[in-house]
Design an enzyme around this catalytic site. Structure first.
Site, short mmCIF file in Angstrom:
data_model
loop_
_atom_site.label_atom_id
_atom_site.label_comp_id
_atom_site.label_asym_id
_atom_site.label_seq_id
_atom_site.Cartn_x
_atom_site.Cartn_y
_atom_site.Cartn_z
N LYS A 69 0.82 -1.20 0.00
CA LYS A 69 0.00 0.00 0.00
C LYS A 69 0.87 1.27 0.00
O LYS A 69 2.08 1.20 0.10
CB LYS A 69 -0.93 -0.01 1.22
CG LYS A 69 -1.93 -1.16 1.21
CD LYS A 69 -2.96 -0.98 0.10
CE LYS A 69 -4.12 -1.95 0.18
NZ LYS A 69 -3.80 -3.32 -0.20
C1 LIG Z 1 -9.59 -2.04 -1.09
C2 LIG Z 1 -9.03 -2.83 0.06
N1 LIG Z 1 -9.76 -2.91 1.18
C3 LIG Z 1 -9.31 -3.58 2.25
C4 LIG Z 1 -8.10 -4.23 2.25
C5 LIG Z 1 -7.69 -5.02 3.43
O1 LIG Z 1 -6.54 -4.55 4.02
P1 LIG Z 1 -5.54 -5.54 4.82
O2 LIG Z 1 -4.85 -6.38 3.82
O3 LIG Z 1 -4.63 -4.58 5.51
O4 LIG Z 1 -6.37 -6.32 5.76
C6 LIG Z 1 -7.30 -4.15 1.11
C7 LIG Z 1 -5.99 -4.79 1.10
O5 LIG Z 1 -5.52 -5.42 0.23
C8 LIG Z 1 -7.79 -3.43 -0.02
O6 LIG Z 1 -7.07 -3.34 -1.15
#
Ligand SMILES: Cc1ncc(COP(=O)(O)O)c(C=O)c1O
Length: 399
Positions: A207
């Site tokens: 990210k």
């Molecule tokens: C659009 C979106 N929402 C939520 C998430 C979830 O985040 P995490 O991987 O930190 O749990 C991601 C992660 O890939 C994402 O791209």
């Protein structure tokens, strides 16, 4: 300052016969993180402090993130999925409710909606250029049980929040912003994540604010913040850190919560990364402009998300739309031949086995039409011009 990108570390390990043997190496990976002295020092300091679980660095990160985003409350959490789960629960979503969400999305929002006991209702995107949720389709999907909408600022490009705010106000819906791609993105001067009722960020390694695993919930709503704070740590009224400092000696449990806390080592990385975010988002934007200049409109290719006057995107993703009928697997394989990594954001959620029952519930014509043509190109702030050129040359040859 000694700096090494993870890609170069993997390539060096492969050259030395290290533990990367047999793995694909990329000349241009999809994303990459830099490891440098400042990050190493921040982690070492946290490590040597002897306090590794939630503590002063997490508290500092929350203060800094609240200040950066303009939100009244910022709660650091274990990951972006935990942020969404807490946000939905704190917004009151539960059994019997429906929650609207785009199908062209990472699966975390749909999964967490299901985990609250609510039902996801998948919505379409605006079109081939704007891959964000369509306010028109969102309106069409609203029913008597609709409780909330999870909007996702795809690739760090803000959704059409004016129409969404209006619909939410008309129908009494909570707006949860999935801003996993959008830290630092602005819609009419307001930061994504702070426009609706509650915003959720991910600090996963690929990210814009990478720390490994981590996330943040932001809100201006005191009640919602308090609910999320309790749910984050087992519903307990005090933290181990509070008791260690002598600020409390016992606790009560007032709700059945989770352990969604962030630790000090990751908070230490996040504090460094937060200070770099705006500069790095601008670098991402510069690279996307190079892609756009080279690719948009040539050979039937389109770069999604034409620039808009009312937003400053975070440029999490560089998304290319292939011409209709182009064989995407073949296109991507041609780039692999040149050690260029690509991805697809996203296979629509309603097409996954776990969600297939939803496929027949609502027609999602734009999602169906566009999802087959999407390819995500490499993008990271320290990408060199040579790497960008390698990608654009490879794309030109593959189409
Ligand atoms: C659009 C979106 N929402 C939520 C998430 C979830 O985040 P995490 O991987 O930190 O749990 C991601 C992660 O890939 C994402 O791209």
């Amino acid at each position: 300052m000694a700096t090494e990108s993870v890609t170069s570390a993997v390539r060096a390990a492969a050259r030395n016969g290290g533990d990367s043997r047999g793995e694909q190496t990329w000349s241009v990976p999809l994303s990459d993180v830099l490891v440098d002295d400042e990050i190493e020092a921040a982690v070492t300091q946290a490590l040597r402090s002897g306090w590794w679980s939630t503590g002063p660095r997490v508290a500092e990160l929350e203060r800094e993130f609240a200040c950066f985003s303009g939100a009244r409350h910022a709660l650091a959490v274990a990951n972006g999925t935990a942020a969404l789960h807490l946000a939905l629960l704190a917004a009151g979503c539960g059994p019997g409710d429906e929650v609207l969400v785009p199908s062209l999305n990472f699966v975390a929002a749909a999964n967490t909606i299901v985990h609250t006991g609510a039902t996801p209702v998948f919505c379409d995107i605006r079109g081939a250029d704007d891959l964000n949720i369509s306010p028109e389709d969102l309106e069409a999907a609203i029913g008597p049980r609709t409780r909330a909408v999870v909007v996702m600022h795809y690739g760090g490009h803000p959704c059409r929040m004016d129409a969404i705010l209006e619909l939410a106000a008309q129908h009494g819906l909570a707006i949860v912003e999935d801003a996993a791609h959008a830290p630092g993105a602005l819609w009419r001067g307001r930061m994504c994540g702070t426009i609706g009722d509650v915003g959720c960020f991910s600090f996963f390694s690929n990210k814009n604010l990478p720390i490994g695993e981590g996330g943040m919930v932001v809100t201006d709503d005191d009640v919602l913040a308090e609910r999320a704070r309790l749910l984050r740590s087992h519903g307990m009224t005090t933290l181990t850190w509070d008791r260690h400092r002598g600020h409390a000696s016992n606790y009560d449990v007032v709700v059945q919560g989770f352990n969604y806390r962030l630790d000090e080592l990751r908070a230490a990385i996040a504090l460094v990364q937060l200070g770099r975010l705006e500069r790095q988002n601008a670098e991402r934007g510069r690279i996307v402009d190079l892609y756009r200049d080279a690719l948009d409109g040539s050979d039937g290719l389109t770069m999604a998300f034409a620039p808009r006057a009312d937003v400053t995107p975070a440029h999490h993703l560089a998304v290319l739309l292939l011409p209709e009928g182009c064989d995407r697997a073949q296109f991507r394989a041609a780039l692999v031949e040149r050690e260029i990594q690509t991805s697809v954001h996203y296979p629509p959620i309603h097409r996954f086995r776990a969600y297939r029952e939803f496929a027949s519930r609502r027609a999602l014509p734009w999602t169906e039409a566009v999802a087959q043509r999407l390819v995500t190109l490499p993008l990271f702030p320290h990408m060199s011009n040579d790497q960008v050129r390698a990608v654009t040359d490879a794309v030109a040859c593959a189409t």
